[in-house]
Enzyme design. Structure first.
Site, mmCIF file in Angstrom:
data_model
loop_
_atom_site.group_PDB
_atom_site.id
_atom_site.type_symbol
_atom_site.label_atom_id
_atom_site.label_comp_id
_atom_site.label_asym_id
_atom_site.label_seq_id
_atom_site.Cartn_x
_atom_site.Cartn_y
_atom_site.Cartn_z
ATOM 1 N N CYS A 110 0.814 -1.229 0.000
ATOM 2 C CA CYS A 110 0.000 0.000 0.000
ATOM 3 C C CYS A 110 0.842 1.272 0.000
ATOM 4 O O CYS A 110 0.332 2.352 -0.279
ATOM 5 C CB CYS A 110 -0.955 0.001 1.191
ATOM 6 S SG CYS A 110 -2.051 -1.423 1.192
ATOM 7 N N HIS A 243 -3.530 7.184 2.714
ATOM 8 C CA HIS A 243 -3.900 5.891 2.128
ATOM 9 C C HIS A 243 -5.293 5.526 2.624
ATOM 10 O O HIS A 243 -5.606 5.683 3.807
ATOM 11 C CB HIS A 243 -2.874 4.837 2.548
ATOM 12 C CG HIS A 243 -3.304 3.442 2.245
ATOM 13 N ND1 HIS A 243 -3.746 3.065 0.997
ATOM 14 C CD2 HIS A 243 -3.382 2.323 3.021
ATOM 15 C CE1 HIS A 243 -4.071 1.778 1.021
ATOM 16 N NE2 HIS A 243 -3.863 1.309 2.241
ATOM 17 N N ASN A 273 -10.184 -0.314 -0.456
ATOM 18 C CA ASN A 273 -8.727 -0.198 -0.340
ATOM 19 C C ASN A 273 -8.096 -0.713 -1.637
ATOM 20 O O ASN A 273 -8.159 -1.905 -1.923
ATOM 21 C CB ASN A 273 -8.263 -1.019 0.872
ATOM 22 C CG ASN A 273 -6.765 -0.956 1.095
ATOM 23 O OD1 ASN A 273 -6.008 -0.482 0.236
ATOM 24 N ND2 ASN A 273 -6.321 -1.445 2.240
HETATM 25 O O1 UT7 Z 1 -3.907 -1.286 3.415
HETATM 26 C C1 UT7 Z 1 -2.942 -1.679 4.358
HETATM 27 C C2 UT7 Z 1 -3.321 -1.254 5.680
HETATM 28 N N1 UT7 Z 1 -4.532 -1.905 6.123
HETATM 29 C C3 UT7 Z 1 -5.195 -1.417 7.117
HETATM 30 O O2 UT7 Z 1 -4.806 -0.388 7.622
HETATM 31 C C4 UT7 Z 1 -6.380 -2.160 7.676
HETATM 32 C C5 UT7 Z 1 -6.413 -2.005 9.154
HETATM 33 N N2 UT7 Z 1 -7.424 -2.802 9.860
HETATM 34 C C6 UT7 Z 1 -8.745 -2.541 9.732
HETATM 35 O O3 UT7 Z 1 -9.151 -1.690 8.958
HETATM 36 C C7 UT7 Z 1 -9.719 -3.312 10.607
HETATM 37 O O4 UT7 Z 1 -8.996 -3.975 11.610
HETATM 38 C C8 UT7 Z 1 -10.594 -4.325 9.812
HETATM 39 C C9 UT7 Z 1 -11.582 -3.579 8.971
HETATM 40 C C10 UT7 Z 1 -9.707 -5.222 8.972
HETATM 41 C C11 UT7 Z 1 -11.380 -5.191 10.811
HETATM 42 O O5 UT7 Z 1 -12.163 -4.363 11.682
HETATM 43 P P1 UT7 Z 1 -12.178 -4.664 13.260
HETATM 44 O O6 UT7 Z 1 -13.087 -3.676 13.859
HETATM 45 O O7 UT7 Z 1 -10.740 -4.651 13.711
HETATM 46 O O8 UT7 Z 1 -12.848 -6.067 13.330
HETATM 47 P P2 UT7 Z 1 -12.244 -7.472 13.845
HETATM 48 O O9 UT7 Z 1 -11.278 -8.018 12.858
HETATM 49 O O10 UT7 Z 1 -11.788 -7.336 15.239
HETATM 50 O O11 UT7 Z 1 -13.546 -8.376 13.816
HETATM 51 C C12 UT7 Z 1 -14.686 -8.068 14.629
HETATM 52 C C13 UT7 Z 1 -15.796 -9.037 14.332
HETATM 53 C C14 UT7 Z 1 -15.364 -10.494 14.362
HETATM 54 O O12 UT7 Z 1 -16.426 -11.247 14.916
HETATM 55 P P3 UT7 Z 1 -16.376 -11.684 16.475
HETATM 56 O O13 UT7 Z 1 -15.132 -12.502 16.624
HETATM 57 O O14 UT7 Z 1 -16.336 -10.414 17.246
HETATM 58 O O15 UT7 Z 1 -17.651 -12.449 16.629
HETATM 59 C C15 UT7 Z 1 -15.248 -10.867 12.904
HETATM 60 O O16 UT7 Z 1 -15.450 -12.245 12.675
HETATM 61 O O17 UT7 Z 1 -16.294 -8.814 13.010
HETATM 62 C C16 UT7 Z 1 -16.340 -10.044 12.286
HETATM 63 N N3 UT7 Z 1 -16.137 -9.774 10.878
HETATM 64 C C17 UT7 Z 1 -17.153 -9.548 10.013
HETATM 65 N N4 UT7 Z 1 -18.492 -9.540 10.173
HETATM 66 C C18 UT7 Z 1 -19.245 -9.257 9.096
HETATM 67 C C19 UT7 Z 1 -14.953 -9.661 10.202
HETATM 68 N N5 UT7 Z 1 -15.198 -9.353 8.900
HETATM 69 C C20 UT7 Z 1 -16.550 -9.297 8.772
HETATM 70 C C21 UT7 Z 1 -17.405 -9.010 7.680
HETATM 71 N N6 UT7 Z 1 -18.731 -9.007 7.881
HETATM 72 N N7 UT7 Z 1 -16.913 -8.724 6.429
#
Ligand code: UT7
Length: 315
Positions: A110, A243, A273
């Site tokens: 990225c 980004h 992204n």
């Molecule tokens: O481009 C390079 C740089 N990249 C970034 O900077 C990305 C940085 N990270 C992020 O943007 C976020 O961490 C994400 C968008 C990837 C994830 O968001 P989060 O708030 O950190 O969610 P999480 O991974 O902690 O997941 C929370 C919950 C989980 O369920 P439980 O375990 O709480 O029951 C996941 O299974 O959300 C669930 N989940 C989803 N639910 C519905 C994960 N993806 C999805 C989805 N739809 N697509």
């Protein structure tokens, strides 16, 4: 010698997929994606490739600059989703445009566009190039696991390009560009395979929360370092173009800096992204008005971890 931006272009695949149109068996929702990331839709390549999108974006940037492809003597493409293992995307763009000189890709995920910008700026300032195309181009839809809802909904395809021209006797151009990396974080954002390991490209794997924290921290530190080293305050900055990985990362940065949200460009709702393409694609969204601004700041962060910041003074 200064490296002045004289043209901006972008290209998106024809197919656009909204959150509502994602595969029904993904077990996701518009509500989750919108509130957690700000993403509303993404463009997905069908017949397009990274090189075809990069070439289209480059042509549009040259059109705006009113510069012919024969004047271009340097093409650098930030990408990790090339058409082939080799040759580089940049050499395919060179062929498509019919330009000469030197062309190569940069692998910084990225951060690819800011890395490419830093190298092109050095070529121009040391007299090795007079007119450069700096491109970020990706087709991440091809390296996500479409069964993994935690990653596939986050990415999109596209390309953005700028034309940098060597100009003397101007105080415009790339005023500052600093790129960095820390390989200690190499495993945090990685593909599950590669040419030399699995003979495949692998799928994107990300430790989302850790990447999120690192991005906020590095964006904030990079802006402050940039301001310090250029004897500027936030009041001197007209637009920050970060980004586009998550609107919550951008919101957090805006809050930490204590600035008006109109000062920070957000396009993630339209493109998702797009990795190295995200910053130049964001610039392309405002290509008709951005030249009325003076000082713009670019911020990147990606796999490696890699990060970078640039200060550009426009005309
Ligand atoms: O481009 C390079 C740089 N990249 C970034 O900077 C990305 C940085 N990270 C992020 O943007 C976020 O961490 C994400 C968008 C990837 C994830 O968001 P989060 O708030 O950190 O969610 P999480 O991974 O902690 O997941 C929370 C919950 C989980 O369920 P439980 O375990 O709480 O029951 C996941 O299974 O959300 C669930 N989940 C989803 N639910 C519905 C994960 N993806 C999805 C989805 N739809 N697509």
């Amino acid at each position: 010698m200064n490296s002045v931006i004289v043209g901006i272009g972008g290209a998106l695949p024809k197919k656009c997929v909204t959150n509502f149109e994602l595969p029904a068996d993904l077990d996701t929702s518009d509500e989750w994606i919108s509130t957690r990331t700000g993403i509303k839709q993404r463009h997905i390549a069908e017949n397009e490739t990274t090189a075809s999108l990069a070439s289209e974006a480059a042509k549009k940037a040259l059109e705006q600059a009113k510069i012919s492809a024969s004047e271009v003597d340097l093409i650098i493409v930030g990408t990790v989703t090339g058409d082939y293992t080799f040759p580089s995307v940049a050499t395919i763009v060179q062929k498509n445009l019919g330009s000469k000189g030197v062309a190569f890709d940069v692998s910084a995920a990225c951060s690819g566009f800011v890395y490419a910008l830093s190298i092109a700026d050095s070529f121009i300032k040391t007299g090795k190039a007079k007119c450069a195309l700096v491109i970020g181009a990706e087709t991440f839809s091809r390296i996500v696991d479409w069964k993994d809802r935690s990653s596939c909904v986050l990415f999109g395809d596209g390309a953005g390009a700028i034309v940098l021209r060597a100009e003397k006797n101007t105080d415009c151009g790339v005023k500052y560009c600093k790129i960095s990396s820390d390989g200690a974080y190499a495993d945090y954002l990685i593909t599950s395979g590669g040419v030399s390991t699995t003979q495949t490209s692998g799928f994107v794997k990300m430790q989302g929360r850790e990447v999120f924290k690192f991005a906020v921290e590095k964006f904030y530190d990079s802006v402050n370092e940039l301001l310090r080293e250029n004897n500027m305050t936030l009041d001197d900055v007209d637009l920050i173009v970060p980004h586009q990985a998550n609107s919550r990362i951008i919101k957090k940065l805006t809050e930490m800096l204590g600035i008006d949200e109109n000062k920070v460009l957000v396009t993630i709702d339209k493109h998702a992204n797009t990795s190295a393409a995200s910053i130049p694609l964001a610039l392309n969204e405002v290509r008709d008005t951005i030249f009325s601004k003076k000082n713009i700041v670019l911020l990147s962060m990606g796999a490696g971890f890699t990060w970078g910041a640039a200060l550009i003074k426009l005309r």
